[in-house]
Design a protein around this motif. Structure first.
Motif, short mmCIF file in Angstrom:
data_model
loop_
_atom_site.label_atom_id
_atom_site.label_comp_id
_atom_site.label_asym_id
_atom_site.label_seq_id
_atom_site.Cartn_x
_atom_site.Cartn_y
_atom_site.Cartn_z
N GLN A 45 0.81 -1.22 0.00
CA GLN A 45 0.00 0.00 0.00
C GLN A 45 0.85 1.27 0.00
O GLN A 45 0.29 2.37 -0.13
CB GLN A 45 -0.91 0.03 1.23
CG GLN A 45 -1.82 -1.17 1.39
CD GLN A 45 -2.74 -1.37 0.20
OE1 GLN A 45 -3.38 -0.43 -0.27
NE2 GLN A 45 -2.79 -2.59 -0.29
N PRO A 47 2.88 3.02 -2.09
CA PRO A 47 2.76 4.07 -3.12
C PRO A 47 1.47 4.88 -2.98
O PRO A 47 1.48 6.11 -3.13
CB PRO A 47 2.78 3.27 -4.43
CG PRO A 47 3.49 2.01 -4.10
CD PRO A 47 3.10 1.69 -2.69
N HIS A 48 0.37 4.21 -2.69
CA HIS A 48 -0.91 4.90 -2.56
C HIS A 48 -0.93 5.82 -1.34
O HIS A 48 -1.39 6.97 -1.42
CB HIS A 48 -2.04 3.87 -2.45
CG HIS A 48 -3.39 4.46 -2.17
ND1 HIS A 48 -4.04 5.29 -3.06
CD2 HIS A 48 -4.21 4.36 -1.08
CE1 HIS A 48 -5.20 5.67 -2.55
NE2 HIS A 48 -5.32 5.12 -1.34
N VAL A 50 1.74 7.04 0.52
CA VAL A 50 2.77 8.07 0.48
C VAL A 50 2.39 9.20 -0.46
O VAL A 50 2.76 10.37 -0.25
CB VAL A 50 4.14 7.45 0.10
CG1 VAL A 50 5.19 8.53 -0.11
CG2 VAL A 50 4.60 6.49 1.19
N SER A 51 1.65 8.88 -1.50
CA SER A 51 1.21 9.91 -2.45
C SER A 51 0.03 10.73 -1.94
O SER A 51 -0.48 11.58 -2.65
CB SER A 51 0.83 9.26 -3.79
OG SER A 51 -0.27 8.37 -3.64
N GLY A 52 -0.41 10.46 -0.72
CA GLY A 52 -1.47 11.26 -0.12
C GLY A 52 -2.82 10.57 -0.05
O GLY A 52 -3.81 11.18 0.38
N GLY A 53 -2.90 9.30 -0.45
CA GLY A 53 -4.16 8.58 -0.44
C GLY A 53 -4.50 8.02 0.93
O GLY A 53 -3.68 8.06 1.86
N LEU A 75 -1.18 8.57 6.26
CA LEU A 75 0.27 8.42 6.40
C LEU A 75 0.69 8.08 7.82
O LEU A 75 1.49 7.17 8.04
CB LEU A 75 0.97 9.71 5.94
CG LEU A 75 2.50 9.69 6.03
CD1 LEU A 75 3.07 8.59 5.14
CD2 LEU A 75 3.08 11.05 5.65
#
Length: 395
Positions: A45, A47-48, A50-53, A75
């Motif tokens: 999970q 990438p999702h 860390v990108s703010g998801g 996060l």
């Protein structure tokens, strides 16, 4: 998926007494599957998140009170969940060696269920659900600290930890009710996004802070943590370095953006965090038992983390989150190193441990690196800025 991963911990914990009869200490290999599976899923999970998801799971529970079983992972929750699962996996593997000759699966089962409960606590979005997980960790930690009920030290330490953290939990429950009365909302994420105003909301925030401070052993609640070192080393490494004491730190980190401007919030966090940091460090310097030395060091660092995360600014939050990660890594490593020394040398008294580094050099290197991390030693980097030569040509 999060509920399924939490359930796996509970199921394996329930069947541990049966598995111990067949596998003995090798049962820890099986038990480590639960936190490992959760850790791998959380890593996927990354990438999702860390990108703010965010990741959300929600199921109706008490519709008349608008209470749902909601797990939400942003996060901060993801970072804490990674700490809980990866270190939980390593501690269970370490326990395979530490508990050689195990005949009952009591502590093994409780430790596994505790890992699943911590995963639920740091991802619970509904305040009622979070409080349920919060109190479960209190009860489970009581059972783990009282690992050997025939020893007076274990019984006393377990009772002290239970009384202190339960009292803080009751204050936290009153705070939750006060915040809910003000907002009519049980969602932690929504409360933080739209902070309530008024005297009642401020009182509720401060009562929740009391619960967090008692869980994370800040002054005046700090005395229960060193006593809890009566527990076996794997339990100390997990509960008191990576998991239970981080619950209060996590709550402060989540609530600070919303309640940092409450009149008494910042003074309380700054004063108690500073006093805890100094007192814990001073007491650590006076210890000769390695576990007690690490315990008071943990008290000091918990004060530092709460001080940083409780300020409520973005820069302090980033620094505090980095400290949470670093502390979980180096302190759990140091606790497990102490367990190896204790088993090998038969003592944890530093006055009797001269020459251990010569006899077990790899342990000295591992412990030394962890100690350097705890000391915050700088690291040289090839990418460090260098002075560029002058572009002027000589004449």
């Amino acid at each position: 998926m999060l509920y399924a991963l939490i359930a796996v911990h509970a199921i394996l914990g329930a069947f541990t007494p049966l598995m111990v009869k067949k596998l003995g200490a090798r049962v820890f290999y099986v038990l480590s599957i639960a936190p490992l599976a959760a850790a791998i899923w959380l890593t996927v999970q990354a990438p999702h998140i860390v990108s703010g998801g965010t990741y959300v799971e929600a199921y109706p529970w008490i519709p008349t009170l608008d209470v749902s079983l909601t797990l939400r992972m942003g996060l901060v929750q993801w970072v804490l969940a990674m700490i809980v699962t990866w270190i939980g996996f390593l501690v269970l593997l370490y326990s395979r060696w530490y508990f050689e000759g195990i005949t009952t699966g009591r502590s093994a089962a409780i430790l596994t269920v505790f890992a699943g409960t911590m995963l639920g606590l740091v991802t619970a979005d509904n305040l009622v659900l979070m409080f349920v997980f919060w109190e479960l960790t209190t009860v489970l930690s009581y059972l783990l600290i009282g690992h050997d009920p025939t020893r007076r030290a274990n019984r006393g330490a377990a009772q002290t930890a239970l009384i202190v953290t339960t009292s803080g939990g009751l204050a936290m429950l009153v705070g939750i009710v006060a915040v809910w009365s003000t907002t009519g909302n049980m969602s932690l994420a929504e409360i933080v996004a739209d902070p309530p105003k008024g005297t009642l909301a401020g009182i509720g925030a401060m009562l929740m802070l009391v619960g967090a401070l008692s869980k994370s052993a800040l002054v005046p609640f700090h005395f229960w943590l060193p006593g809890a070192m009566a527990a076996p080393t794997p339990i100390s490494a997990y509960l008191h370095a990576a998991a239970m004491v981080k619950a209060g730190v996590y709550l402060v980190a989540v609530l600070a953006p919303a309640f940092a401007d409450v009149p008494l919030w910042r003074p309380t966090v700054l004063i108690l965090g500073t006093v805890t940091m100094i007192l814990g460090g001073w007491r650590a310097l006076r210890q000769t038992d390695l576990k007690l030395l690490l315990a008071y060091g943990t008290v000091s660092q918990l004060g530092f983390m709460v001080l940083l995360l409780g300020v409520g600014t973005k820069a302090a939050a980033i620094a505090g989150l980095g400290m949470v990660i670093a502390h979980a890594l180096f302190k759990s490593t140091l606790f497990m190193c102490v367990g190896l020394i204790d088993h090998s040398a038969g003592t944890r008294d530093i006055r009797e441990l001269s020459g251990v580094g010569y006899r077990v050099p790899w342990l000295a290197i591992l412990g030394g690196l962890a100690a350097l991390s705890m000391a915050g030693m700088p690291r040289w980097s090839a990418s460090s800025p260098r002075r560029r030569p002058s572009s002027r040509s000589s004449t």
